[in-house]
Enzyme design. Structure first.
Site, mmCIF file in Angstrom:
data_model
loop_
_atom_site.group_PDB
_atom_site.id
_atom_site.type_symbol
_atom_site.label_atom_id
_atom_site.label_comp_id
_atom_site.label_asym_id
_atom_site.label_seq_id
_atom_site.Cartn_x
_atom_site.Cartn_y
_atom_site.Cartn_z
ATOM 1 N N VAL A 254 1.473 -6.216 5.244
ATOM 2 C CA VAL A 254 0.531 -5.095 5.328
ATOM 3 C C VAL A 254 1.191 -3.860 5.921
ATOM 4 O O VAL A 254 1.043 -2.745 5.417
ATOM 5 C CB VAL A 254 -0.713 -5.498 6.152
ATOM 6 N N THR B 32 -2.720 -11.858 12.695
ATOM 7 C CA THR B 32 -3.943 -12.370 13.335
ATOM 8 C C THR B 32 -4.197 -13.771 12.775
ATOM 9 O O THR B 32 -5.168 -14.000 12.062
ATOM 10 C CB THR B 32 -5.149 -11.452 13.063
ATOM 11 N N PHE C 242 -7.212 -3.910 1.868
ATOM 12 C CA PHE C 242 -7.704 -4.700 0.734
ATOM 13 C C PHE C 242 -6.573 -4.834 -0.287
ATOM 14 O O PHE C 242 -6.682 -4.402 -1.437
ATOM 15 C CB PHE C 242 -8.925 -4.033 0.095
ATOM 16 N N ARG D 74 -4.003 -6.934 -2.561
ATOM 17 C CA ARG D 74 -3.725 -8.207 -3.221
ATOM 18 C C ARG D 74 -2.218 -8.390 -3.320
ATOM 19 O O ARG D 74 -1.501 -7.478 -3.741
ATOM 20 C CB ARG D 74 -4.322 -8.223 -4.625
ATOM 21 N N CYS E 34 -4.803 -15.110 3.355
ATOM 22 C CA CYS E 34 -6.080 -14.494 3.746
ATOM 23 C C CYS E 34 -7.281 -15.437 3.680
ATOM 24 O O CYS E 34 -7.984 -15.617 4.681
ATOM 25 C CB CYS E 34 -6.355 -13.266 2.867
ATOM 26 N N LYS F 181 0.089 -18.261 -5.364
ATOM 27 C CA LYS F 181 -0.271 -17.698 -6.659
ATOM 28 C C LYS F 181 0.980 -17.098 -7.270
ATOM 29 O O LYS F 181 1.985 -16.858 -6.579
ATOM 30 C CB LYS F 181 -1.373 -16.649 -6.535
#
Length: 429
Positions: free
Chosen positions: A14, A89, A150, A152, A258, A319
């Site tokens: 991120v 986190t 947000f 992906r 996530c 994925k």
């Protein structure tokens, strides 16, 4: 606002995406991380994360001088206007998000922040974090804003630069507007709300997506019992404008960095305030059930016992399009198979250089994964698997058996090559 002096603390998935993209938008960005070797690589424009366009953005920002990297966060924040906290986190033992990294950094920088700085939580944090950080900072002249990501995996740069929404939560309107203004060059409406609601938005979205995936896998099991075809059923669902077409694909359960921790954190939050959340709890239990179903299919295909059997695995990441192995359902299936005595060989395009992953011998190509195998399990739907030489794979396997957990391949074509095929929610007709 004009180009801002921004500090991003944390150069993980991120943080690095946030820093590189904000630099692309014209801001002056310094990214901080404790890992000195990582900082040295990033200064050279080398990105370890497998993410389309991210390496190019980092190199571009470094070359332009708009993106810098340092280990010295204390020095960096002394000139900051906005500080983004992009720190881990992880899920704690009780399911709650572990905020120790966020809180430690907040304490370390609180006396160094210039007057009027805005501290932004970009990491996914539970309800009440903005309030907790405000108390930790002990600075009435510093505002705390929630600005959830947000992103992906595999589409992070695209999602940042072309967002469906920008959510900004703050008690102080001026602070919210300052953060929203950072995204002004983007064609996206900023939603300015209270911090509690902003903190809930990310969890709410991921909880819903996890529930949707479990629902589709439940439907797949129903199709197997009744003779239906889940691919046909979900295609019919996609044509209903009330049902969003995404997250209707079957698989060996859901995972990644996530969904597992965010569903656990949301359930923990609900429980802590006395709210029952049976739907989400059922989705989590269903996920474990569907991972177990994949294992049972492999066991059944091997005559009821996989002890000593060589099993090939196609796909290890959670994925396709990412190198992320965190909470991968493929690895969850592999752990159970290994626990039952199976000998595992695995191939994944993102892990081809690894020698082993969690009791899986990693090999350099998919044909080595299939060699001598009594069954092959397709767990991650990398596009290249559809292009493999399946007659060759049938020749090198001990028994041409394929458990296709993603329904990626055409069972009729495989049958022509002599394969026994087991899909998800489908039967060979």
């Amino acid at each position: 606002m004009d180009a801002g002096r921004i500090v991003v603390i944390g150069c993980g998935y991120v943080g690095l995406t946030t820093g590189a993209c904000l630099a692309r938008l014209g801001h002056d960005v310094t990214c901080c991380d404790l890992d000195g070797e990582k900082i040295a690589r990033l200064r050279r424009g080398h990105v370890d994360i497998r993410e389309p366009d991210l390496g190019e953005l980092v190199a571009e920002g470094v070359a332009a001088g708009s993106l810098r990297f340092t280990q010295d966060s204390a020095r960096a924040v002394t000139g900051a206007e906005v500080v983004f906290l992009c720190l881990p986190t992880p899920m704690g033992a009780d399911g709650a998000a572990d905020l120790s990294a966020v809180e430690t950094v907040a304490v370390e920088i609180r006396e160094l922040l210039p007057r009027g700085t805005v501290v932004v939580t970009k990491s996914t944090v539970p309800v009440g974090t903005a309030t907790r950080l405000t108390r930790l900072l002990v600075r009435e002249d510093v505002a705390v804003v929630s600005n959830p990501e947000f992103l992906r995996e595999g589409f992070a740069v695209q999602d940042f630069l072309h967002p469906a929404r920008v959510v900004v939560g703050a008690e102080q309107q001026q602070a919210a507007e300052r953060v929203a203004a950072l995204y002004a060059p983007l064609d996206a409406r900023a939603v300015l709300i209270d911090p509690v609601s902003a903190e809930l938005v990310k969890y709410a979205a991921n909880g819903f997506l996890a529930t949707k995936l479990s629902y589709v896998n439940d439907l797949a099991e129903l199709c197997e019992r009744t003779g239906g075809d889940i691919d046909v059923v979900t295609e019919g669902m996609r044509r209903d404008h009330r049902v969003a077409p995404s997250f209707l694909s079957v698989g060996p359960g859901w995972g990644g960095s996530c969904l597992p921790k965010d569903t656990a954190a949301l359930l923990h939050t609900a429980d802590s305030v006395g709210v029952d959340f049976p739907l989400l709890g059922a989705a989590v239990r269903a996920n474990a059930h569907h991972q177990a179903r994949v294992v049972q299919k492999v066991v059944d295909c091997c005559g009821g016992d996989v002890s000593g059997a060589r099993i090939g695995l196609l796909g290890l990441t959670f994925k396709a399009g990412t190198g992320d192995l965190r909470d991968s359902p493929a690895l969850a299936v592999a752990r159970v198979l290994s626990g039952r005595g199976a000998r595992l060989r695995g191939y994944d395009p993102a892990c081809a250089q690894r020698s082993a992953v969690q009791r899986i011998r990693c090999v350099a190509d998919p044909y080595l994964a299939a060699e001598g195998a009594e069954a092959l399990v397709l767990l991650t739907d990398w596009p290249e698997f559809a292009e493999l030489d399946w007659p060759k794979i049938a020749e090198v396997m001990r028994a041409p058996v394929l458990v296709d957990a993603r329904n990626q391949l055409d069972p009729r074509e495989l049958a022509l090559e002599g394969f026994t095929w087991r899909g998800t929610g489908r039967t060979l007709r």
